[in-house]
Enzyme design. Structure first.
Site, PDB file in Angstrom:
ATOM      1  N   HIS A   1      -0.978   0.088  -3.826  1.00 26.64           N
ATOM      2  CA  HIS A   1      -0.882  -0.752  -2.636  1.00 26.64           C
ATOM      3  C   HIS A   1      -2.103  -1.614  -2.344  1.00 26.64           C
ATOM      4  CE1 HIS A   1       0.386  -2.049   1.298  1.00 26.64           C
ATOM      5  NE2 HIS A   1      -0.559  -1.381   1.921  1.00 26.64           N
TER       6      HIS A   1
ATOM      7  N   ARG B   1      -3.574   7.773   4.241  1.00 30.62           N
ATOM      8  CA  ARG B   1      -2.656   7.534   3.136  1.00 30.62           C
ATOM      9  C   ARG B   1      -2.979   8.348   1.894  1.00 30.62           C
ATOM     10  NH1 ARG B   1      -2.073   0.973   4.084  1.00 30.62           N
ATOM     11  NH2 ARG B   1      -0.747   1.181   5.934  1.00 30.62           N
TER      12      ARG B   1
ATOM     13  N   HIS C   1       0.045   3.824  -1.389  1.00 23.82           N
ATOM     14  CA  HIS C   1       0.725   4.006  -0.102  1.00 23.82           C
ATOM     15  C   HIS C   1       1.806   5.056  -0.273  1.00 23.82           C
ATOM     16  CE1 HIS C   1       2.975   3.176   3.549  1.00 23.82           C
ATOM     17  NE2 HIS C   1       2.041   2.319   3.937  1.00 23.82           N
TER      18      HIS C   1
ATOM     19  N   LEU D   1       7.309  -1.880  -0.068  1.00 23.60           N
ATOM     20  CA  LEU D   1       6.749  -1.016   0.969  1.00 23.60           C
ATOM     21  C   LEU D   1       7.717  -0.760   2.118  1.00 23.60           C
ATOM     22  CD1 LEU D   1       3.981   0.327   1.373  1.00 23.60           C
ATOM     23  CD2 LEU D   1       3.403  -1.561   2.894  1.00 23.60           C
TER      24      LEU D   1
ATOM     25  N   GLN E   1      -5.823   2.406  -3.524  1.00 23.32           N
ATOM     26  CA  GLN E   1      -4.963   3.176  -2.624  1.00 23.32           C
ATOM     27  C   GLN E   1      -3.497   3.136  -3.038  1.00 23.32           C
ATOM     28  OE1 GLN E   1      -3.807   1.923   1.653  1.00 23.32           O
ATOM     29  NE2 GLN E   1      -5.403   3.461   1.914  1.00 23.32           N
TER      30      GLN E   1
ATOM     31  N   GLU F   1       4.080   2.144   7.225  1.00 25.56           N
ATOM     32  CA  GLU F   1       3.636   3.301   7.999  1.00 25.56           C
ATOM     33  C   GLU F   1       4.135   3.230   9.439  1.00 25.56           C
ATOM     34  OE1 GLU F   1      -0.847   4.799   8.541  1.00 25.56           O
ATOM     35  OE2 GLU F   1      -0.164   4.457   6.496  1.00 25.56           O
TER      36      GLU F   1
ATOM     37  N   ARG G   1      -8.626   3.173   2.637  1.00 22.83           N
ATOM     38  CA  ARG G   1      -8.415   2.328   3.812  1.00 22.83           C
ATOM     39  C   ARG G   1      -7.417   2.944   4.775  1.00 22.83           C
ATOM     40  NH1 ARG G   1      -4.594  -1.036   5.367  1.00 22.83           N
ATOM     41  NH2 ARG G   1      -3.532  -1.316   3.365  1.00 22.83           N
TER      42      ARG G   1
ATOM     43  N   PHE H   1      -0.655   5.046  14.190  1.00 25.58           N
ATOM     44  CA  PHE H   1      -0.734   4.778  12.757  1.00 25.58           C
ATOM     45  C   PHE H   1      -1.595   5.854  12.109  1.00 25.58           C
ATOM     46  CE2 PHE H   1       0.237   1.342   9.713  1.00 25.58           C
ATOM     47  CZ  PHE H   1       1.327   0.786  10.352  1.00 25.58           C
TER      48      PHE H   1
END
Length: 583
Positions: free
Chosen positions: A354, A288, A244, A254, A242, A257, A396, A116
């Site tokens: 996000h 991100r 994404h 979404l 954030q 990821e 994050r 990730f």
């Protein structure tokens, strides 16, 4: 109607449900109040995984996870909290497994793990397999598992109750008062209920609906954050929101990821895998904020697909087995919403609003604090996305949201159970419902006022266009008066539905008020932070400034409901000194 419980949990996502399990195990009379049916909570939308340094696929250590969290958060992370997150992630995920969560498995039966963004081996040497997953439905499985545990332990639920006020004993919460319960509106019939308790946990999620393109459900309107703010609790680090990188183009839903974790690649309009230019080591698995800004730069420089404002996510090379077994929801979303077949076509994507790194300030035991000195608000707790502990800092890492709500939801439940020992029931005045009833009556009275849906659209447009991935003084200075104009117009908002049964018109008008509070503090904090750090990218201040801005922002509501006032508190640094952030 008045109802008593020892502890109240507002919100039925992962944080709230795990807290409820801990309280029930401890023999506490706990109740969960939620404006949705519990398994509709937004934790269920999380796709890609929950990270823990299990080392099931390759060598890994919690210290590496801690470092990645701190570096990923651009060194605004409180490092004592990051250590707790990384250490306790391991036992938390194993406990989830023992509860029955159906993780994907390795051939020898252990929890499977995949790569990730931003998760590395040996303090940044390259990607590591740390994300534990259940296909691309991990959040859904977490929510179902914890809800089943709550039913097993007999937790009381008040489903489809909209919490509309926080109560305190003595002074207001921000002035030293003790949390004493909540006031809630029962959606089915419009009845007002007062819930009295010794302890209240806010686990109400984020506020992404203040943006036009967002992965957030319609219900994520900042309720808990704004209610705490209105009672004198500051909002922390609101400038850090954030985006994404991979939302479905034009919609924002979404595409996890996990697709890039399994080997998916971002392509520009020239068919180039462009992330190698921006993050030579991590490429498509950079954090991100890095990937979102890279996509915007490609589009700005004319390399969007067909000259438009999107790029492609390509998973064709992964093959049907990986796509259908490990990414079933993601690929189905592409088919349903775009009419694209991921087995044979690249998928159009763009960054989508996000996740809120900021929120209600707490300590590492999930107790809400009300100032830079960390003064505890007695009886009030927060966990999950609405809380800011801060383990996410300025950005994050993927999969850290689920482990955050699990670790700190569990901590909240345990701390509440401990604090409740020997604590008596708070005293409430007989008229605590009056402010809510007055406000709801006023909303209904403006039958020719402003339309809430129109105001909400204007808010979403200005936040998306002027407070997005890239910001500068001109954009932010234009956004602030517009948000304040909308707040003034909101005072005359109209509720057309005068009924009491499932009056969503009334509730959406209230939610708009919460979003406006969140938006105003976001813009004010972003204007004041004259640097680029994590998700807060100022084109007029492109460098990180640790001398002046290695601090958390606290935005407190001005006297008499006035404009937010900013103060600052230091970041906790224990092991890792700030360094240039490269991938």
């Amino acid at each position: 109607m008045r109802i008593d419980h020892d502890a109240l949990i507002v919100g039925a996502g992962g944080a709230g449900l795990w807290a409820a399990v801990e309280l029930a195990r401890a023999g506490v009379d706990a109740a969960v109040i939620t404006k949705l049916y519990p398994t509709r909570s937004h934790t269920g939308a999380a796709q890609g995984g929950v990270c823990a340094a299990l080392g099931n696929q390759e060598e890994d250590h919690w210290e590496w996870h801690m470092f990645d969290t701190i570096k990923g958060g651009d060194y605004l992370v409180d490092q004592d909290a990051a250590e707790i997150l990384a250490r306790e992630a391991i036992e938390t995920v194993i406990e989830l497994e023992h509860m029955g969560l159906p993780f994907n498995r390795t051939p020898d039966g252990r929890i499977d793990q995949r790569r990730f963004g931003g998760h590395t081996r040996n303090y940044g040497e390259g990607p590591v397999r740390r994300s534990c997953f259940a296909a691309d439905r991990t959040g859904h499985m977490i929510l179902q598992t914890l809800y089943q545990q709550c039913l097993k332990y007999g937790v009381t639920f008040y489903d489809e109750y909209h919490v509309v006020d926080l109560l305190s004993e003595g002074p207001d919460l921000g002035d030293g008062g003790r949390a004493a319960g909540v006031v809630a509106y029962r959606i089915a019939d419009g009845e007002i209920h007062t819930f009295r308790s010794q302890a209240v946990l806010l686990a109400t999620g984020g506020f992404g609906r203040m943006f036009r393109i967002t992965s957030n459900a319609w219900s994520l309107t900042g309720d808990g954050v704004a209610l705490a703010y209105r009672h004198g609790i500051p909002m922390q680090d609101m400038e850090f929101y954030q985006f994404h990188p991979t939302g479905i183009y034009g919609i924002g839903i979404l595409l996890s990821e996990a697709a890039r974790g399994e080997g998916g690649i971002l392509l520009n309009g020239e068919g180039e895998a462009f992330m190698a230019r921006y993050a030579p080591t991590m490429k498509d698995l950079a954090p991100r904020d890095v990937v979102s800004r890279s996509i915007y730069l490609e589009i700005r420089e004319g390399r969007g697909v067909g000259g438009k404002d999107f790029v492609h996510l390509d998973v064709r090379h992964l093959g049907p087995k990986v796509i259908e077994e490990k990414l079933p929801d993601i690929t189905e979303f592409a088919r349903v919403y775009l009419g694209v077949e991921p087995l044979t076509e690249p998928v159009p994507i763009q960054p989508t609003a996000h996740y809120a790194m900021g929120g209600i300030p707490t300590d590492t035991l999930s107790r809400v604090t009300r100032d830079a000195a960390g003064t505890i608000v007695p009886g009030l707790y927060a966990a999950g996305e609405c809380a800011c502990v801060s383990v996410h800092g300025a950005n994050r890492l993927g999969t850290n949201s689920l482990v955050d709500l699990l670790v700190f939801g569990r901590r909240a439940g345990r701390q509440m159970a401990e604090d409740l020992k020997g604590m008596g029931r708070p005293q409430l005045a007989s008229d605590v419902e009056v402010p809510v009833r007055t406000e709801l009556a006023a909303l209904r009275a403006h039958n020719r006022g402003e339309n809430a849906a129109h105001l909400r659209k204007e808010l979403a447009d200005v936040m998306m266009d002027k407070v997005g991935v890239y910001r500068d003084e001109t954009l932010l200075s234009a956004a602030l008066p517009k948000v304040r104009e909308l707040k003034e117009r909101y005072a005359k908002v109209c509720v057309a539905d005068q009924g009491s049964v499932f009056n969503t018109d009334l509730l959406e008008a209230r939610e708009l008020g919460y979003l406006l509070d969140c938006a105003e503090t976001t813009v004010v904090a972003a204007l004041a932070r004259k640097e680029t750090r994590g998700a807060h990218a100022r084109e007029d201040f492109p460098l990180r400034d640790d001398v002046n801005f290695l601090t958390h922002t606290l935005a407190t509501r001005g006297p008499g409901g006035g404009r937010p006032q900013l103060t600052y508190k230091p970041v906790t640094i224990t092991q890792f000194q700030p360094k240039p952030r490269t991938y």
